[in-house]
Design a protein around this motif. Structure first.
Motif, short mmCIF file in Angstrom:
data_model
loop_
_atom_site.label_atom_id
_atom_site.label_comp_id
_atom_site.label_asym_id
_atom_site.label_seq_id
_atom_site.Cartn_x
_atom_site.Cartn_y
_atom_site.Cartn_z
N ASP A 167 15.15 2.81 32.37
CA ASP A 167 13.80 2.28 32.20
C ASP A 167 12.78 3.08 33.01
O ASP A 167 11.63 3.26 32.58
CB ASP A 167 13.75 0.81 32.61
N ILE A 168 13.20 3.53 34.18
CA ILE A 168 12.32 4.36 35.00
C ILE A 168 11.91 5.61 34.24
O ILE A 168 10.72 5.97 34.18
CB ILE A 168 13.01 4.76 36.32
N LYS A 169 12.89 6.30 33.67
CA LYS A 169 12.60 7.54 32.92
C LYS A 169 11.68 7.27 31.75
O LYS A 169 10.76 8.05 31.47
CB LYS A 169 13.90 8.17 32.44
N GLU A 170 11.92 6.15 31.07
CA GLU A 170 11.10 5.82 29.91
C GLU A 170 9.65 5.52 30.31
O GLU A 170 8.70 6.02 29.69
CB GLU A 170 11.70 4.62 29.19
N LYS A 171 9.49 4.71 31.34
CA LYS A 171 8.16 4.30 31.74
C LYS A 171 7.36 5.44 32.39
O LYS A 171 6.13 5.46 32.32
CB LYS A 171 8.24 3.11 32.71
N LEU A 172 8.08 6.38 33.02
CA LEU A 172 7.40 7.48 33.70
C LEU A 172 7.39 8.77 32.88
O LEU A 172 7.02 9.83 33.40
CB LEU A 172 8.06 7.74 35.07
N ALA A 173 7.75 8.65 31.61
CA ALA A 173 7.79 9.84 30.75
C ALA A 173 6.42 10.49 30.65
O ALA A 173 6.30 11.72 30.58
CB ALA A 173 8.30 9.46 29.37
N VAL A 174 5.36 9.68 30.68
CA VAL A 174 4.02 10.22 30.55
C VAL A 174 3.66 11.12 31.73
O VAL A 174 2.79 11.99 31.62
CB VAL A 174 3.00 9.06 30.42
N ALA A 175 4.34 10.92 32.86
CA ALA A 175 4.08 11.76 34.03
C ALA A 175 4.78 13.11 33.91
O ALA A 175 4.55 13.99 34.75
CB ALA A 175 4.55 11.04 35.30
N ASP A 176 5.62 13.24 32.88
CA ASP A 176 6.32 14.50 32.61
C ASP A 176 7.15 14.95 33.82
O ASP A 176 7.20 16.12 34.17
CB ASP A 176 5.33 15.61 32.23
N ALA A 177 7.79 13.96 34.46
CA ALA A 177 8.58 14.27 35.65
C ALA A 177 10.01 14.61 35.27
O ALA A 177 10.57 14.07 34.30
CB ALA A 177 8.57 13.08 36.60
N LYS A 178 10.61 15.49 36.03
CA LYS A 178 12.01 15.88 35.85
C LYS A 178 12.82 15.30 37.00
O LYS A 178 12.45 15.45 38.17
CB LYS A 178 12.14 17.41 35.83
N PHE A 179 13.95 14.66 36.67
CA PHE A 179 14.76 13.98 37.67
C PHE A 179 16.11 14.66 37.84
O PHE A 179 16.75 15.08 36.85
CB PHE A 179 14.98 12.51 37.28
N LEU A 180 16.54 14.74 39.08
CA LEU A 180 17.88 15.24 39.38
C LEU A 180 18.91 14.16 39.09
O LEU A 180 18.58 12.98 38.91
CB LEU A 180 17.99 15.67 40.84
#
Length: 396
Positions: free
Chosen positions: A283-296
């Protein structure tokens, strides 16, 4: 015999007349010295007025009586005239203090009409509402009627001030989305303004009691407006602060001298002051997708709070390989406030949130607490909007 008579007469003169002369001389000296001493004593009392937190009538009564009582016990009617200028000076200071403490009675702000044009987002229509009805509807929409009347009044004045502020801004720089209206509200969801029918529907069987309480507060609130440099202020407000309100520049980027950080420590006692949100990595990745962040892959590296304001609100947070504002993080995740901390809970994240709202300006919960401790609406507004002036409000 003649010699004896002369001796007797001499003794009588010495015994009777010399003490009388001595007493007369001493009394003359005292009459000259007492006014000087009394004058010094009285003059030291006058500055005490500046340290008395009382009404002007109380100051005048207490201090003038003390001057009169002290003078009658020590000086004659002839010398009492030296006190009168001190008394006049005292009265002048009392009157000056009275003028300073009641500036709301001397200053008048006049609005060029007696209505607002509101753009209702729920219907897409523009509705014309007179000022008095707007204040009632604004209080009903923005604050529970269970709050203290002084808090409701403060809320009404804040809403009216903000409304006039928005009218001026719209006149200076029109927003085409408002379609000619002064500002927007959402009647259906009771945001910004509620109609009589919506208020009646919301309160149900108890609507009459709640309506009368709100209306009573509004009848006072509609008489005043908050100003800075004789102009209406952006009287922002929120539900519950972090324990301290937030500076306007940390939310909207513009510092305003009346939207500074002030203590609102009673907010930590409010119901739902602290809430928690548990959210999965997906859910974190989905909600923050607009920030175009890449996660390890290691989720322990996903978040880092970089900075907080003095009031505890997150101003910057690293999300994966991106840095965003605490406000953006709050909005993207739907948090109640940007005052938060993040912890791990198993494979999920637990976000602990303090307060409700942006934190700028008047805390509604704090206003209610202050009112229940005996504060007036003037004192509430002065606390949450420092450097402002409460002026009488009139319409043309």
């Amino acid at each position: 015999m003649n010699k004896d008579l002369i001796v007797v007469l001499f003794l009588v003169i010495v015994i009777v007349f010399i003490p009388i002369i001595s007493i007369s001389q001493n009394s003359t000296v005292m009459a000259k010295e007492e006014p000087q001493n009394t004058s010094i004593s009285d003059s030291t009392k006058i500055p005490v007025i500046n340290n008395i937190n009382s009404s002007s009538d109380e100051i005048s009564s207490v201090n003038q009586n003390s001057l009169i009582n002290s003078s009658t016990s020590t000086i004659s009617e002839e010398s009492s005239s030296t006190i009168l200028p001190q008394k006049d000076k005292l009265v002048d200071q009392v009157e000056q203090t009275d003028k300073q403490e009641n500036t709301i009675k001397k200053n008048i702000y006049t609005f060029d009409r007696d209505y607002f044009n509101l753009y209702d987002k729920s219907s897409g229509k523009i509705i014309k509402v007179n000022v008095s009805d707007y204040v009632v509807g604004a209080i009903a929409a923005e604050m529970p009627s269970t709050f203290h009347t002084e808090a409701l009044t403060a809320q009404g004045i804040a809403a009216l001030s903000y409304a006039i502020y928005n009218v001026q801004k719209q006149q200076q720089n029109p927003n085409p989305n408002l379609k000619g209206a002064d500002f927007s509200v959402d009647v259906e969801n009771r945001q910004g303004y509620a109609t009589f029918d919506k208020i009646k529907e919301f309160y149900g069987d108890n609507w009459n009691y709640n309506w009368e309480k709100i209306k009573d507060a509004a009848q006072v609130a509609e008489k005043y407006i908050l100003t800075y440099n004789n102009e209406p202020i952006a009287a922002a407000y929120h539900a519950i602060s972090s324990g301290n309100t937030e500076k306007s520049e940390n939310v909207w980027g513009e510092p305003l001298p009346y939207l500074t950080a002030v203590s609102s420590s009673a907010d930590i006692l409010a119901k739902d002051y602290k809430t928690t949100v548990v959210i999965s990595p997906e859910d974190i990745k989905e909600k923050l997708a607009v920030a175009d962040a890449k996660f390890l892959q290691d989720i322990n590296t996903w978040f880092e709070v970089i900075s907080r304001s003095d009031s505890g609100y997150v101003t910057e947070i690293r999300v994966g390989n991106k840095t965003i504002s605490g406000l953006d993080f709050r909005n993207l995740l739907g948090l109640r406030s940007s005052c938060f901390s993040i912890e791990r809970q198993g494979n999920n994240f637990m976000i602990i949130v303090c307060g409700y709202g942006h934190g700028v300006g008047l805390s509604q919960n704090g206003a209610d607490y202050m009112a229940r401790q005996g504060s007036s609406f003037e004192e509430i507004l002065n606390h949450y909007y420092p450097n402002t002036t409460l002026m009488n409000f009139n319409t043309v």
